[in-house]
Design a protein around this motif. Structure first.
Motif, short mmCIF file in Angstrom:
data_model
loop_
_atom_site.label_atom_id
_atom_site.label_comp_id
_atom_site.label_asym_id
_atom_site.label_seq_id
_atom_site.Cartn_x
_atom_site.Cartn_y
_atom_site.Cartn_z
N GLU A 1 0.83 -1.21 0.00
CA GLU A 1 0.00 0.00 0.00
C GLU A 1 0.86 1.26 0.00
O GLU A 1 0.55 2.24 -0.66
CB GLU A 1 -0.93 0.00 1.22
CG GLU A 1 -2.09 -0.97 1.11
CD GLU A 1 -3.10 -0.78 2.24
OE1 GLU A 1 -3.48 0.39 2.50
OE2 GLU A 1 -3.46 -1.79 2.88
N VAL A 2 1.94 1.21 0.78
CA VAL A 2 2.86 2.36 0.80
C VAL A 2 3.45 2.59 -0.58
O VAL A 2 3.51 3.72 -1.07
CB VAL A 2 3.98 2.13 1.85
CG1 VAL A 2 5.05 3.22 1.72
CG2 VAL A 2 3.42 2.09 3.25
N LEU A 3 3.89 1.51 -1.23
CA LEU A 3 4.53 1.63 -2.54
C LEU A 3 3.54 2.10 -3.60
O LEU A 3 3.96 2.66 -4.63
CB LEU A 3 5.13 0.29 -2.95
CG LEU A 3 6.31 -0.22 -2.11
CD1 LEU A 3 6.77 -1.59 -2.61
CD2 LEU A 3 7.48 0.76 -2.12
N ASN A 4 2.27 1.88 -3.37
CA ASN A 4 1.25 2.29 -4.34
C ASN A 4 0.71 3.69 -4.06
O ASN A 4 -0.25 4.14 -4.69
CB ASN A 4 0.10 1.28 -4.34
CG ASN A 4 -0.73 1.35 -5.60
OD1 ASN A 4 -0.21 1.67 -6.67
ND2 ASN A 4 -2.03 1.09 -5.48
N SER A 5 1.33 4.39 -3.10
CA SER A 5 0.91 5.75 -2.76
C SER A 5 1.57 6.77 -3.69
O SER A 5 2.29 6.41 -4.61
CB SER A 5 1.30 6.06 -1.31
OG SER A 5 2.72 6.12 -1.19
N ASN A 6 1.34 8.04 -3.41
CA ASN A 6 1.90 9.11 -4.26
C ASN A 6 3.29 9.56 -3.81
O ASN A 6 3.81 10.56 -4.31
CB ASN A 6 0.95 10.31 -4.30
CG ASN A 6 -0.32 9.98 -5.05
OD1 ASN A 6 -0.30 9.27 -6.05
ND2 ASN A 6 -1.45 10.47 -4.55
N ASN A 7 3.87 8.87 -2.85
CA ASN A 7 5.21 9.23 -2.41
C ASN A 7 6.22 9.08 -3.56
O ASN A 7 6.04 8.27 -4.46
CB ASN A 7 5.66 8.32 -1.26
CG ASN A 7 4.86 8.56 0.00
OD1 ASN A 7 4.70 9.69 0.43
ND2 ASN A 7 4.32 7.49 0.58
#
Length: 899
Positions: A389-395
């Motif tokens: 989920e973190v990797l699929n964020s806009n970061n």
């Protein structure tokens, strides 16, 4: 290491004696890419680190350093003229650093010894013995085990790179030497008298190695004892009459070899206080500033702990030749707060709008934000899903090798910046260790795994220890990131990274994950066929050699060819007679059947051991093979592949086609192969703007036949034979690869004069090509690098070398890079465009890229439709001004049928 200070029961003064050549060679090859704008520095940098490590480990009272002298002055060369005669000259970049190493020793106040006629080993041995007589214990730092012959109660031998973690291995006792060499110290000269030393040109006795020499010495003590009992030697295991005959015939060589291997003790008359050393920090600081050793200035506190490090002046020519002008503070990788995260906490803690650095490790993932470092073991599904989920964020994510994440099933939505690719673009270096990048970009020495954990298995390392180890890399990435961006922009390479290399990551990852199917049954049958042919060749070679021997042993093969069969040697190396392919090909041309048989034996053995046998062992449960495509594997920008390397399967040979026939389409599909037609020659035509080349391609003429007419001086209506066309084809491509007249003569089996005439006529036909080559070389000489059509850069080492051989090689590299590098980038850009078309399709997958060829797996009923679309994209993606790109396509059930 044992407590050597108390070896004799009381505290002793200690001396360290340095074999300068041994240390500097290791340092040079361990730090090949280090240089300032003006000079190479890797050997000096490595020497400093080795010296400091030795001082820290041994805490000596005295230090001395011995240098080797020119071979021509050695007294051993008077005894035996072949002594060290075959040794290659030291690399030019290493020779250039020797004065700096001498300057470094002066900064440490270390006395230097160089005595004409004698080697560093003699000087070191003599110093150790003289100091021992004064009650001082010596440690000789060397790479030569034969120095162990002087070991005694005051003399230790410290072998470079042989200890745990690549450090020093200390030989202090007779038992240590026996473990290392198999004999007592006093027997070492006799041992080398028997076995010789090919690296030093010490002949020894034919066909005697350590296994046979050691039992003889154990029983009879020395050469004299062996020869006194020559008639009884056959009683020893493995000693036959032929070996005894060799001993008798080579008796003189045995005693000469022992003399060559014996350390000669000199009367140096050195006083201990002459070897007292003291570091001059002021001189050292000036030297390190000149050499731009910013991290060493910080580490050694040479500026009294001042936070500012020395800035490097920017390059006048734009390209900084792999160097960076980082200005930071000490302890930049200092821990910012370290935490191990699991489960839902991963998502909670990693919500951030700033850049996030991530790095894949064997036990988990390291993550660094601006103010915190995290380690994610990812042992359970909740943790994995939370991280996804973190990797699929806009970061914005930064990494060193994003493909590692994609290959393990983690989709990274915003792969903003791959520091590995950025560093490769800036330096042209192909080494992939992140530690090298951090050392050169931010001047931080991050320890490698074996330096921290030694030989400890990864499963035995605690999660926290491993996590702290790994997060130094992510922390370093965050520091390096702005520096890399700045340098890419300064060198007009930012667009190359963002428009070509970064998008290509997903393309290659998908190809690697998909893999290509092979037929294990086919390879099994082909392996048996090769085995039968190899057995037949083996019998034939034994018949021609009049006896059996190890065909894979260059030493034994050399003896068979040039001693037993009395064939005139072609060339020698430092290890004896050369039996490389060039030598065997010459012998084959001269009519020696055994040479032809050995060449065929080697070719088939290599195919069997490299491809036919290993490939079936590398497949997954669906018999699909997953190679790895490397974006940083070549300096020209071409992709390479590994595990397995599919780029090196022979092209257009019967055996190469047979290997390709084992790569097959899955049921219901076929393989579609599409490659560019003469792409490198078309690139050459575009970049050179040569009128005749452009005309040939615009009128669809056969370029190779056109070139053949010129180099063979044929009339317009004369028939071009197949042999003439093939020769012209070789000439056309030789120009791209920078082949010399001699190299061309070797390939075409003609005289160098004929080859030179061919090249002259080629340039008469295509004069703008000659002008282009001249322009490229002049540009490289002025700037130190060359650019492709798409502005990718490659640093050209040695382009201004005074050594003609090195300069010629650099010139060929410069020309080849511009042409081959441009062609490689055409393929990359096309692959990205094709990926955009095909990424969501289920009926087609791009599987392989090998040189100028792309392989697709397509459902049978869709293949013609996709063939037309792909051909169009490959023709039209890149629009040159004067030359059109053309492709060839084939369809088949296996890879061979697509050629």
């Amino acid at each position: 290491m044992k407590n050597v200070n108390c070896r004799k029961g009381k505290k002793m003064k200690k001396a360290v004696l340095l074999d300068v050549s041994a240390i500097m060679y290791r340092a040079f090859y361990g730090n090949l890419n280090f240089r300032t704008k003006n000079e190479p520095t890797g050997a000096v940098y490595g020497f400093v680190n080795t010296l400091m490590s030795i001082i820290n480990q041994l805490n000596p009272d005295y230090i001395g350093a011995a240098f080797d002298v020119k071979r021509a002055t050695l007294k051993r060369s008077e005894i035996y003229k072949e002594y060290k005669a075959q040794r290659d000259a030291a690399p030019e970049d290493l020779v250039a650093q020797i004065p700096r190493i001498e300057e470094l020793l002066d900064c440490f106040g270390i006395k230097k010894f160089k005595i004409d006629g004698y080697e560093a080993d003699d000087v070191l041995g003599s110093l150790a013995k003289e100091l021992g007589a004064k009650g001082i214990e010596s440690y000789i730092i060397t790479g030569d085990k034969d120095l162990s012959q002087i070991l005694d109660s005051h003399v230790n031998i410290a072998l470079l790179g042989k200890g745990d973690g690549g450090g020093l291995k200390i030989l202090s006792t007779e038992e240590d030497v026996i473990e290392q060499l198999g004999v007592k110290p006093k027997m070492i000269p006799d041992l080398f008298g028997l076995i010789g030393d090919t690296s030093d040109g010490i002949p020894g006795v034919r066909k005697i190695g350590s296994k046979k020499a050691i039992p003889m010495l154990e029983k009879y003590g020395n050469l004299e004892g062996i020869y006194e009992n020559i008639d009884s030697l056959t009683e020893l295991p493995g000693i036959g009459k032929s070996l005894v005959n060799n001993l008798i015939e080579d008796r003189e060589l045995a005693f000469i070899s022992r003399e060559l291997a014996t350390i000669e003790l000199l009367n140096l008359g050195v006083k201990a206080d002459e070897l007292e050393y003291k570091k001059d920090d002021k001189k050292l600081l000036e030297l390190f500033k000149t050499l731009e050793f910013k991290s060493l200035i910080k580490k050694m506190n040479l500026e009294d702990g001042q936070s500012q490090v020395i800035a490097q002046p920017a390059s006048q020519n734009g390209m900084q030749l792999g160097l960076f002008s980082f200005q930071g503070t000490p302890e930049i990788l200092e821990e910012k707060g370290f935490f191990v995260l699991e489960g839902v906490k991963i998502k909670e803690k990693l919500n951030s709008d700033s850049e996030i650095a991530i790095y894949w490790g064997e036990k988990g993932v390291a993550v660094s934000l601006k103010n915190k470092d995290y380690f994610l073991p990812l042992k359970d599904e909740e943790s994995k899903n939370s991280f996804k989920e973190v990797l699929n964020s806009n970061n914005k994510f930064i990494s060193y090798g994003f493909k590692n994440f994609l290959r393990h099933g983690y989709f990274v939505k915003n792969m903003d910046f791959d520091t590995m690719l950025a560093y490769h673009l800036l330096t042209s270096q192909t080494r992939e260790e992140i530690e090298v990048m951090l050392r050169n970009v931010i001047e931080e020495d991050v320890e490698k795994y074996n330096e921290v954990f030694g030989k400890t298995k990864i499963e035995d390392i605690s999660t926290e220890d491993y996590g702290r180890f790994l997060t130094k890399r992510t922390r370093g990435m965050l520091v390096a990131y702005p520096e890399l961006v700045k340098e890419l922009e300064n060198n007009n390479l930012y667009n190359v990274l963002k428009e070509t290399e970064m998008p290509l990551i997903r393309v290659l990852a998908d190809m690697e994950i998909e893999g290509i199917k092979i037929s294990p049954e086919y390879f099994s049958k082909y392996s048996l066929e090769l085995e039968s042919r190899i057995d037949e060749l083996t019998k034939k070679i034994y018949e021609e050699a009049e006896g059996e021997f190890n065909i894979n042993s260059p030493k034994q093969l050399g003896e068979v060819l040039f001693i037993n069969l009395n064939i005139p040697p072609v060339k020698k190396t430092k290890t004896g007679f050369s039996t490389d392919s060039e030598v065997l090909e010459k012998l084959a041309e001269q009519g020696y059947e055994i040479a032809k048989s050995i060449l065929e034996f080697r070719k088939l053995s290599k195919l069997k051991s490299t491809y036919v046998d290993p490939l079936p062992r590398m497949v997954d449960e669906n018999n699909r093979l997953h190679t790895t495509f490397n974006q940083t594997g070549t300096a020209t920008g071409r992709l390479s592949s590994s595990d397995p390397n599919l780029q090196n399967i022979p092209v257009r040979t019967e055996e190469g086609m047979k290997i390709r026939a084992g790569f097959i389409a899955k049921d219901g599909s076929v393989l579609l192969g599409i490659d560019y037609s003469q792409i490198e020659l078309r690139v050459l035509a575009e970049i050179s703007q040569d009128t005749n080349l452009i005309e040939a391609y615009s009128e669809n003429l056969d370029l190779h036949s056109l070139t053949a007419r010129k180099i063979f001086d044929l009339s317009e209506d004369a028939l071009v034979t197949r042999e003439q066309r093939d020769a012209a084809k070789t000439v056309n491509f030789s120009i791209i690869y920078g082949k010399t007249a001699f190299g061309l003569s070797q390939e075409l089996k003609i005289t160098p004069k004929e080859a030179s005439d061919y090249i002259t006529r080629y340039f008469e036909q295509y004069p703008a090509v000659k002008h282009l080559e001249k322009e490229i070389i002049e540009y490289a000489e002025e700037h130190g690098y060359v650019e492709t059509y798409f502005k990718r850069k490659r640093i050209i080492e040695g382009i201004n070398s005074k050594n003609r051989v090195i300069k010629n090689q650099a010139e060929r590299m410069a020309v080849n890079t511009v042409i081959q590098g441009t062609a490689a980038e055409v393929l990359k850009k096309v692959m990205i465009n094709l990926y955009d078309l095909l990424k969501d399709k289920k009926d087609i997958h791009m599987l392989l890229q090998v040189h100028d060829e792309l392989i697709f797996e397509v459902e049978k009923e869709k293949v013609l439709e996709y063939k037309e679309k792909i051909e169009k994209i490959m023709r039209e993606s890149i629009q040159f001004s004067k030359v059109k790109l053309e492709v060839n396509s084939s369809i088949g059930q296996n890879w061979a049928e697509t050629k």
